[in-house]
Write a protein that holds these residues in place. Structure first.
Motif, mmCIF file in Angstrom:
data_model
loop_
_atom_site.group_PDB
_atom_site.id
_atom_site.type_symbol
_atom_site.label_atom_id
_atom_site.label_comp_id
_atom_site.label_asym_id
_atom_site.label_seq_id
_atom_site.Cartn_x
_atom_site.Cartn_y
_atom_site.Cartn_z
ATOM 1 N N VAL A 17 0.942 -1.235 0.426
ATOM 2 C CA VAL A 17 -0.289 -0.526 0.179
ATOM 3 C C VAL A 17 0.455 1.456 0.158
ATOM 4 O O VAL A 17 1.851 1.277 0.968
ATOM 5 N N HIS A 18 0.425 2.142 -0.930
ATOM 6 C CA HIS A 18 1.462 3.539 -1.059
ATOM 7 C C HIS A 18 0.528 4.610 -0.689
ATOM 8 O O HIS A 18 -0.447 4.584 -1.788
ATOM 9 N N THR A 19 1.264 5.648 -0.044
ATOM 10 C CA THR A 19 0.173 6.753 -0.495
ATOM 11 C C THR A 19 0.454 8.058 -2.020
ATOM 12 O O THR A 19 1.480 6.873 -2.620
ATOM 13 N N PRO A 20 -0.974 8.154 -2.712
ATOM 14 C CA PRO A 20 -0.398 8.659 -3.800
ATOM 15 C C PRO A 20 0.669 9.137 -4.253
ATOM 16 O O PRO A 20 1.677 10.529 -3.366
ATOM 17 N N GLU A 21 0.900 9.436 -5.479
ATOM 18 C CA GLU A 21 1.891 9.672 -5.999
ATOM 19 C C GLU A 21 1.708 12.056 -6.327
ATOM 20 O O GLU A 21 1.268 12.008 -5.700
ATOM 21 N N GLY A 22 3.053 12.140 -5.355
ATOM 22 C CA GLY A 22 3.032 13.305 -5.076
ATOM 23 C C GLY A 22 3.194 14.189 -3.684
ATOM 24 O O GLY A 22 3.516 14.799 -3.201
ATOM 25 N N THR A 23 3.203 12.958 -2.798
ATOM 26 C CA THR A 23 2.980 12.920 -1.726
ATOM 27 C C THR A 23 3.421 12.376 -1.081
ATOM 28 O O THR A 23 4.358 11.451 -1.499
ATOM 29 N N LYS A 24 3.948 12.300 0.464
ATOM 30 C CA LYS A 24 5.102 11.948 1.368
ATOM 31 C C LYS A 24 5.549 10.003 1.011
ATOM 32 O O LYS A 24 3.970 9.899 1.514
#
Length: 233
Positions: free
Chosen positions: A109-116
């Motif tokens: 699970v990854h936070t959205p691209e362009g965020t930390k």
């Protein structure tokens, strides 16, 4: 099957930058047209709600809230096409045909691209035997789920026994399965609310464990409760 990590965020080296500038200078001096060049815009990775992650059947509404506590985000990068509970269960079954031990990814699970960039890695293990009376590492708060479960500020796990027509061991003994959730990527300091983080990880790992037990066809869902247990046993 272990799923490869997502995009590498590595800056161009000084040599690469210099090469790029030199190529630009040559293009500008060639005298062709007005010097403008059509380029394809980069396509941003799709952001989805947590319930759509890991194949769409693994993350409950409560687990989605747990991921928000862990990552600080309510939206996430779309999981890969093979990063599903169904694929993980298939890989586990294939492993079990030749061995009672093994491991693999369920999804990352990854936070959205362009965020930390914050990653939560969810994996499975085939254990050679049940835990018996063995206690988990001291960092874990012991929880009453499956054969053994524990939660800490930096992860949680659930071990459960699976009796299934497709996972029958010697003399009908069950397969012993573990599902783990933990931070991926570079280590970071956990948040300050330890109990909230423990509860969040416990909720996430319970949700995926239950989905995994159901996908494997485990009798009585591997003995897992319908709702997560987040307080000490």
């Amino acid at each position: 099957m272990l799923i490869g990590s997502r995009r590498s965020r590595v800056a161009l080296s000084g040599l690469g930058v210099a090469a790029a500038l030199m190529a630009g200078a040559v293009a500008c001096g060639s005298g062709g047209g007005d010097g403008e060049k059509d380029t394809e815009p980069a396509t941003a990775a799709k952001s989805v709600a947590p319930e759509e992650l890991c194949g769409g059947a693994a993350i409950s509404a409560g687990a989605g809230k747990g991921l928000e506590v862990i990552t600080g985000s309510s939206a996430f990068e779309e999981s890969g096409a093979r990063a599903t509970v169904a694929d993980a269960a298939r890989a586990l079954k294939e492993t079990f045909t030749g061995s009672t031990s093994g491991e693999g990814d369920i999804c990352r699970v990854h936070t959205p691209e362009g965020t930390k960039d914050v990653e939560v890695r969810i994996t499975w293990n085939l254990l050679g035997a049940g835990p018996g009376d063995a206690a988990p590492a001291s960092k874990y708060t012991v929880l009453d789920m499956g054969e053994r479960a524990g939660a800490a500020v930096d992860g949680a796990f659930v071990d459960f026994a699976c009796r299934s027509g497709e996972l029958s061991g010697p003399q009908g003994s069950p397969a012993h399965v573990a599902v783990n959730a933990e931070p991926g990527g570079m280590p970071t300091e956990p948040g300050s609310d330890a109990e909230a983080l423990k509860g969040a990880y416990a909720t996430v790992v319970h949700s995926v464990s239950l989905a995994m037990a159901q996908e494997l066809g485990c009798e009585s869902d591997g003995g897992l409760p319908r709702t997560p247990v987040t307080t000490r046993k």
